[in-house]
Design a protein around this motif. Structure first.
Motif, PDB file in Angstrom:
ATOM      1  N   LEU A 114       0.808  -1.210   0.000  1.00  0.00           N
ATOM      2  CA  LEU A 114       0.000   0.000   0.000  1.00  0.00           C
ATOM      3  C   LEU A 114       0.844   1.264   0.000  1.00  0.00           C
ATOM      4  CD1 LEU A 114      -2.740   1.352   0.123  1.00  0.00           C
ATOM      5  CD2 LEU A 114      -2.668   1.150   2.612  1.00  0.00           C
ATOM      6  N   GLN A 115       1.890   1.318   0.825  1.00  0.00           N
ATOM      7  CA  GLN A 115       2.653   2.564   0.910  1.00  0.00           C
ATOM      8  C   GLN A 115       3.295   2.923  -0.429  1.00  0.00           C
ATOM      9  OE1 GLN A 115       5.601   2.811   4.006  1.00  0.00           O
ATOM     10  NE2 GLN A 115       5.934   4.981   3.682  1.00  0.00           N
ATOM     11  N   SER A 116       3.832   1.938  -1.128  1.00  0.00           N
ATOM     12  CA  SER A 116       4.451   2.242  -2.418  1.00  0.00           C
ATOM     13  C   SER A 116       3.412   2.763  -3.401  1.00  0.00           C
ATOM     14  CB  SER A 116       5.154   1.003  -2.984  1.00  0.00           C
ATOM     15  OG  SER A 116       4.228  -0.014  -3.313  1.00  0.00           O
ATOM     16  N   ALA A 117       2.186   2.249  -3.331  1.00  0.00           N
ATOM     17  CA  ALA A 117       1.130   2.713  -4.236  1.00  0.00           C
ATOM     18  C   ALA A 117       0.701   4.133  -3.895  1.00  0.00           C
ATOM     19  CB  ALA A 117      -0.069   1.771  -4.161  1.00  0.00           C
ATOM     20  N   LEU A 118       0.593   4.447  -2.604  1.00  0.00           N
ATOM     21  CA  LEU A 118       0.196   5.804  -2.211  1.00  0.00           C
ATOM     22  C   LEU A 118       1.229   6.831  -2.645  1.00  0.00           C
ATOM     23  CD1 LEU A 118      -1.179   5.111   1.378  1.00  0.00           C
ATOM     24  CD2 LEU A 118      -2.504   5.581  -0.683  1.00  0.00           C
ATOM     25  N   ILE A 119       2.506   6.496  -2.505  1.00  0.00           N
ATOM     26  CA  ILE A 119       3.552   7.431  -2.911  1.00  0.00           C
ATOM     27  C   ILE A 119       3.607   7.550  -4.429  1.00  0.00           C
ATOM     28  CG2 ILE A 119       6.049   7.811  -2.937  1.00  0.00           C
ATOM     29  CD1 ILE A 119       6.154   6.753  -0.121  1.00  0.00           C
ATOM     30  N   THR A 120       3.363   6.450  -5.133  1.00  0.00           N
ATOM     31  CA  THR A 120       3.320   6.506  -6.591  1.00  0.00           C
ATOM     32  C   THR A 120       2.240   7.468  -7.063  1.00  0.00           C
ATOM     33  OG1 THR A 120       4.124   4.228  -6.812  1.00  0.00           O
ATOM     34  CG2 THR A 120       2.955   5.161  -8.687  1.00  0.00           C
ATOM     35  N   ALA A 121       1.052   7.348  -6.474  1.00  0.00           N
ATOM     36  CA  ALA A 121      -0.047   8.236  -6.856  1.00  0.00           C
ATOM     37  C   ALA A 121       0.283   9.685  -6.531  1.00  0.00           C
ATOM     38  CB  ALA A 121      -1.329   7.810  -6.147  1.00  0.00           C
ATOM     39  N   ARG A 122       0.921   9.916  -5.390  1.00  0.00           N
ATOM     40  CA  ARG A 122       1.272  11.277  -5.003  1.00  0.00           C
ATOM     41  C   ARG A 122       2.345  11.848  -5.932  1.00  0.00           C
ATOM     42  NH1 ARG A 122       0.388  13.021  -0.032  1.00  0.00           N
ATOM     43  NH2 ARG A 122      -1.529  11.866  -0.395  1.00  0.00           N
ATOM     44  N   ALA A 123       3.299  11.019  -6.328  1.00  0.00           N
ATOM     45  CA  ALA A 123       4.395  11.492  -7.166  1.00  0.00           C
ATOM     46  C   ALA A 123       3.932  11.872  -8.573  1.00  0.00           C
ATOM     47  CB  ALA A 123       5.492  10.435  -7.245  1.00  0.00           C
ATOM     48  N   ARG A 124       2.826  11.275  -9.024  1.00  0.00           N
ATOM     49  CA  ARG A 124       2.309  11.640 -10.351  1.00  0.00           C
ATOM     50  C   ARG A 124       1.877  13.109 -10.378  1.00  0.00           C
ATOM     51  NH1 ARG A 124      -0.762   6.530 -10.119  1.00  0.00           N
ATOM     52  NH2 ARG A 124       0.429   4.938 -11.209  1.00  0.00           N
ATOM     53  N   HIS A 125       1.399  13.585  -9.222  1.00  0.00           N
ATOM     54  CA  HIS A 125       0.932  14.972  -9.149  1.00  0.00           C
ATOM     55  C   HIS A 125       2.018  15.907  -8.640  1.00  0.00           C
ATOM     56  CE1 HIS A 125      -3.134  13.571  -9.953  1.00  0.00           C
ATOM     57  NE2 HIS A 125      -2.976  12.652  -9.023  1.00  0.00           N
TER      58      HIS A 125
END
Length: 409
Positions: free
Chosen positions: A213-224
């Protein structure tokens, strides 16, 4: 004309800041203070005193580098751990990893729903099935908050950790000044074995679904909000993960201390949470019992939402399929509600689910080590040899303890 309207600067992604990484770390940290943690620390402290305090502390410290590596996957590859595994692994391996990950999520959900339901049952004096219906409704509402107000959801997770810490401190103060004399020793209850409790503590603390989960949350945040430098962002991730998981680890240690101070040596062994609650009320006063029940409710509701998000991430990454979060939440509630309807005692369900998590933990750690070791995937952020060796050694310890527990050590 408003400033920036003609230049397009209003639409340019802002660089990732400290709060961008701290929020995902807080969400992941909630998995480290769920009802499974409360159950294992309560039983361990009341039956073994401080004997397993080192396991609680060690598992909490192990979680920090593990979650930092999960963040590094996102920062180095631009994708989450499940997505990278979905691209790199052959079909059968992807399906098997997804199947094990779904077992992780189901085991987690059982702990969260049963724990929160038990807390509501103790507070309100209602049956477990009715409490389960209230828990299900509240968890769906929290998931809606995550969908429409993600920053509010992250703030709520951070506030939950603070609240659990405050509840634990208050319980400790009350436990240090018992309201009555210790109860006489009665009939002995069945006490879980040392290895079983140790495996449960590890499974409750280093949650495998939180790695995905943490890697996915940071991935989504990094896109923006792309980071100025992945290396600098990774160093920041270490700090933020250390803060979030350090706070969660402190809460876990405090919960074990409360159980050890209040109940260890005060009478017959306590092997069930309802009995723990009653004995805590008798020895430290009704308020201590109420605080314990509130902690179960708060941690269970927060953690249940995190588990649902993790399941969505794993399915999307490994199977390239998506299910609406609300639909997934309703489906994943069914096994937990079935456990409540069948009348399975809460404590064995909670402890057993945590041992299952300790057995499945390597299925998250091994892919994490494999991906972060690959220079082809990670570039300059690939693990050094010493990091890989240390991570592999930690995984071996986890597996050994879990096997020891299953074999009845």
């Amino acid at each position: 004309m408003r400033a920036g309207a003609s230049t397009g600067l209003r639409h340019r992604p802002r660089p990732m800041g400290a709060a961008s990484l701290l929020g995902p770390a807080m969400v992941a940290a909630i998995a480290y203070v769920d009802p499974g943690n409360i159950a294992t620390t309560a039983v361990a402290g009341s039956t073994r005193g401080f004997q397993l305090a080192g396991v609680v502390l060690g598992a909490s410290l192990l979680g920090i580098p593990v979650q930092a590596l999960a963040a590094k996957v996102a920062l180095a590859t631009g994708g989450d751990l499940a997505g990278v595994c979905g691209r790199e692994l052959p079909g059968i391996a992807r399906v098997l990893l997804w199947a094990v990950a779904e077992v992780m999520v189901m085991a987690t959900d059982v702990a969260e729903v049963v724990g929160a339901s038990l807390g509501l049952s103790l507070l309100l004096g209602i049956g477990m099935l009715q409490a389960g219906a209230l828990t299900a409704t509240a968890s769906v509402a929290l998931l809606a908050l995550r969908r429409h107000r993600p920053r509010w959801f992250e703030a709520a997770m951070g506030m939950t950790i603070v609240m659990l810490g405050a509840l634990s401190v208050q319980q400790l103060l009350l436990a240090g000044h018992p309201a009555t004399q210790a109860m006489p020793v009665g009939g002995g209850a069945a006490v879980p074995g040392l290895a079983f409790l140790a495996a449960g503590i590890i499974g409750a603390t280093v949650m495998p679904h939180a790695i995905f989960l943490q890697s996915a949350l940071i991935t989504a945040r990094a896109r923006h909000r792309p980071p100025h430098s992945p290396g600098a962002a990774y160093r920041r991730a270490w700090v933020d993960t250390g803060m979030a998981l350090g706070a969660a680890g402190l809460v876990n240690v405090l919960m074990l201390v409360v159980a050890a101070v209040a109940l260890h040596g005060s009478g017959a062994p306590v092997a069930g949470l309802p009995e723990f609650w009653q004995r805590l009320r008798d020895l430290a006063g009704p308020m201590a019992g109420h605080l314990f029940a509130v902690a179960l409710v708060v941690s269970g509701l927060a953690s249940a939402s995190v588990g649902t998000l993790a399941g969505e991430v794993v399915m999307a990454g490994l199977l390239r399929r998506r299910v609406r979060p609300m639909a997934r939440r309703l489906v994943t509630l069914l096994p937990s509600l079935a456990v409540l309807a069948a009348g399975v005692p809460a404590t064995p369900a909670l402890l057993g689910s945590q041992v299952v998590l300790s057995l499945t933990l390597p299925c998250a750690l091994v892919p994490l080590i494999w991906v972060t070791h690959s220079r082809r995937l990670m570039g300059d952020l690939a693990n050094r040899r010493v990091t890989t060796v240390a991570a592999a050694a930690g995984s071996a310890v986890v597996v050994s303890v879990a096997v020891w527990a299953v074999l009845g050590g």
